[in-house]
Design a protein around this motif. Structure first.
Motif, PDB file in Angstrom:
ATOM      1  N   THR A 164      -3.415  -2.593  -7.075  1.00 55.65           N
ATOM      2  CA  THR A 164      -4.427  -1.448  -7.472  1.00 55.65           C
ATOM      3  C   THR A 164      -3.534  -0.216  -7.953  1.00 55.65           C
ATOM      4  O   THR A 164      -3.822   0.426  -9.019  1.00 55.65           O
ATOM      5  N   LYS A 165      -2.403   0.237  -7.220  1.00 53.24           N
ATOM      6  CA  LYS A 165      -1.836   1.230  -7.963  1.00 53.24           C
ATOM      7  C   LYS A 165      -0.967   0.997  -9.367  1.00 53.24           C
ATOM      8  O   LYS A 165      -1.080   1.955 -10.019  1.00 53.24           O
ATOM      9  N   LYS A 224      -5.993 -10.489  -3.447  1.00 56.18           N
ATOM     10  CA  LYS A 224      -6.248  -8.761  -3.143  1.00 56.18           C
ATOM     11  C   LYS A 224      -5.409  -7.902  -3.768  1.00 56.18           C
ATOM     12  O   LYS A 224      -4.424  -8.021  -4.024  1.00 56.18           O
ATOM     13  N   GLU A 225      -6.117  -6.725  -4.213  1.00 57.88           N
ATOM     14  CA  GLU A 225      -5.527  -5.728  -4.909  1.00 57.88           C
ATOM     15  C   GLU A 225      -4.544  -4.853  -3.927  1.00 57.88           C
ATOM     16  O   GLU A 225      -3.537  -4.311  -4.778  1.00 57.88           O
ATOM     17  N   LYS A 226      -4.513  -5.291  -2.765  1.00 56.50           N
ATOM     18  CA  LYS A 226      -3.422  -4.611  -1.934  1.00 56.50           C
ATOM     19  C   LYS A 226      -2.104  -5.210  -2.140  1.00 56.50           C
ATOM     20  O   LYS A 226      -1.138  -4.887  -1.445  1.00 56.50           O
ATOM     21  N   ASP A 270       0.848  -1.262   0.147  1.00 54.30           N
ATOM     22  CA  ASP A 270       0.091  -0.023   0.190  1.00 54.30           C
ATOM     23  C   ASP A 270       0.753   1.175  -0.124  1.00 54.30           C
ATOM     24  O   ASP A 270       0.334   2.184  -0.614  1.00 54.30           O
ATOM     25  N   ARG A 306      -9.582  -8.750 -13.243  1.00 57.91           N
ATOM     26  CA  ARG A 306      -9.320  -8.191 -11.779  1.00 57.91           C
ATOM     27  C   ARG A 306     -10.612  -8.822 -11.161  1.00 57.91           C
ATOM     28  O   ARG A 306     -10.405  -9.176  -9.885  1.00 57.91           O
ATOM     29  N   SER A 340       1.420  -1.763  -5.163  1.00 58.92           N
ATOM     30  CA  SER A 340       0.566  -2.858  -5.023  1.00 58.92           C
ATOM     31  C   SER A 340      -0.287  -3.148  -6.419  1.00 58.92           C
ATOM     32  O   SER A 340      -0.333  -2.132  -7.417  1.00 58.92           O
ATOM     33  N   LYS A 356      -3.793   1.095 -11.950  1.00 55.28           N
ATOM     34  CA  LYS A 356      -4.288   2.552 -12.167  1.00 55.28           C
ATOM     35  C   LYS A 356      -3.267   3.398 -13.123  1.00 55.28           C
ATOM     36  O   LYS A 356      -3.664   4.026 -13.880  1.00 55.28           O
TER      37      LYS A 356
END
Length: 465
Positions: A171-172, A210-212, A159, A201, A169, A175
């Motif tokens: 997620t990042k 988990k996306e973290k 994170d 996803r 992560s 993105k």
């Protein structure tokens, strides 16, 4: 010597007394070692089992079992089995992975003093804090029981963007990749791209990723598992397109030094039989033409752009009034293989065009209401609208799924090529045809002509006599 033996004997008695005082049960263990029940078979002999034996084992419920000494009777009693959600999976590897983690975790808490016949609040608090004040170990134990698939039980969090050697992560990383792709892709292409990535996803979330977690947890094996699921549920073509889009995203991550290498490039492409629209016979063309003249005069012009200008349906949808040069009798359109393509408008099509001078230059040439106007929907939606409109015509004439709007393009290119080769060599005909159709290379045109069977041999009956 006798004194030493006497002393050692006293020490043994003392240790036994201390142990008996502490644990009561005369040095007998309070629990049995946790074991895994794998459908009644030896898990270590799995590869030697027949397919039938493996299938029967997987049809049964798998679990971790153990016994604990009842404080009233002093006997070991089998406790409730622990399944941990393992039976949601239909393969041996996933089930065993989850239950193995549960077995190890159970061993830890039993060694720390867990007793199913007592309240264990203090023990739980102790376990949560015994290794890390940030409760990392407790978090890991919980994650182990959360059905994480094989090879992806590493739940390091990224994170901060700086942990695990500057790893990001999921997620990042995604993105950054998606924002980059949005800037370099067309709106319609990005919509499809975003949809495919979104399905990946969602699949990861359903399979315990988990996306973290760090982006590195997504490896070649995981992506292959996903592509296999896409193949099972859809088609080889969709599986290959999904591979292409995910590979494009991960190439962006590699280019931005977020991952070391784009392993998706090494995943094989499956052979997919392309769908091909048949060409129309002269009789079919005549019937469709008469129907369009009587019932769909505007849609007929749309079809003529495909037939006479050899545009793809989505290219016709892109045409705006400003793209039509009435004086020069040319049109400009965003094509598949180049940003802008300029083509002449042949007289046979120009004579069919309505008066376009009364429309706004920014209006689209074709809308759902007729010629000229604003139509603020995606290009794919526009194409689908005209495809559905043509399907009604197909149904009227009992034309199957092998026919579509593309069939007009195939039909008229075939017709032109066969006329050309009557008075020229195949190479000369193809050289002239390439300027008309807009194919980028001779090889691309030749492949297209082969695919639509535009080139046919002369009658060879004399060779069979």
């Amino acid at each position: 010597m006798r004194a030493i033996r006497f002393f050692m004997s006293d020490i043994s008695l003392l240790l036994r007394n201390v142990y008996e005082t502490e644990y009561v049960f005369n040095m007998k263990p309070n629990y049995s070692e946790p074991k895994i029940y794998a459908g009644g078979v030896d898990i270590y002999q799995w590869s030697s089992l027949s397919k039938k034996e493996q299938k029967e084992a997987l049809q049964k419920s798998w679990y971790v079992y153990y016994s604990f000494r009842n404080p009233k009777t002093g006997l070991l009693v089998r406790q409730n089995p622990i399944k941990g959600g393992a039976n949601r999976f239909r393969d041996k590897r996933s089930r065993y992975h989850i239950l193995k983690q549960m077995q190890e975790a159970l061993n830890i808490v039993l060694q720390e003093g867990f007793n199913p016949y007592q309240q264990n609040t203090k023990l739980i608090e102790y376990l949560e804090n015994r290794l890390d004040p940030n409760k990392e170990e407790a978090s890991n134990l919980k994650d182990r029981a959360n059905d994480t698939p094989p090879d992806h039980a590493n739940n390091k969090h990224c994170d901060t963007g700086n942990s695990n050697e500057n790893s990001l992560s999921i997620t990042k990383a995604f993105k950054i990749g998606m924002e980059t792709k949005e800037r370099v892709m067309g709106k319609d292409s990005f919509t499809k791209f975003k949809s495919r990535v979104g399905r990946f996803r969602k699949w990861m979330a359903e399979n315990g990723i988990k996306e973290k977690q760090c982006i590195e947890i997504i490896d070649k094996k995981l992506v292959i598992r996903y592509l296999n699921s896409v193949l099972q549920n859809t088609s080889p073509r969709n599986r290959n397109n999904t591979r292409t889009d995910l590979g494009s995203l991960f190439q962006t991550l590699e280019d931005n030094d977020i991952i070391k290498n784009n392993f998706i490039r090494k995943i094989n492409v499956l052979r997919a039989i392309p769908t091909r629209h048949k060409s129309y016979t002269p009789q079919q063309l005549e019937k469709i033409e008469n129907y369009l003249i009587e019932n769909e005069p505007v849609f007929r012009i749309f079809v003529l752009f495909i037939s006479y200008n050899f545009l793809r349906p989505i290219e016709v949808c892109r045409l705006k009034i400003k793209d039509i040069d009435l004086e020069g009798r040319e049109l400009s359109v965003k094509a598949k293989n180049k940003p802008v393509k300029t083509k002449i408008i042949p007289d046979i099509l120009f004579e069919e065009l309505p008066d376009l001078s009364r429309f706004n230059q920014e209006d689209f040439l074709f809308t759902m209401d007729g010629f000229g106007g604003n139509w603020d929907i995606t290009e794919s939606s526009k194409r689908d609208y005209f495809s559905k409109k043509f399907k009604k015509i197909k149904d009227y004439f009992n034309l199957g799924k092998d026919y579509g709007l593309y069939s007009f393009r195939h039909t008229y290119i075939t017709k032109m090529y066969r006329e050309m080769v009557k008075d020229s060599t195949p190479f000369e005909a193809k050289s002239e045809l390439m300027l008309i159709t807009g194919h980028a290379t001779m090889h691309a045109l030749e492949k297209y002509l082969r695919d639509i069977d535009a080139e046919l041999p002369k009658d060879y009956s004399h060779l069979l006599k």
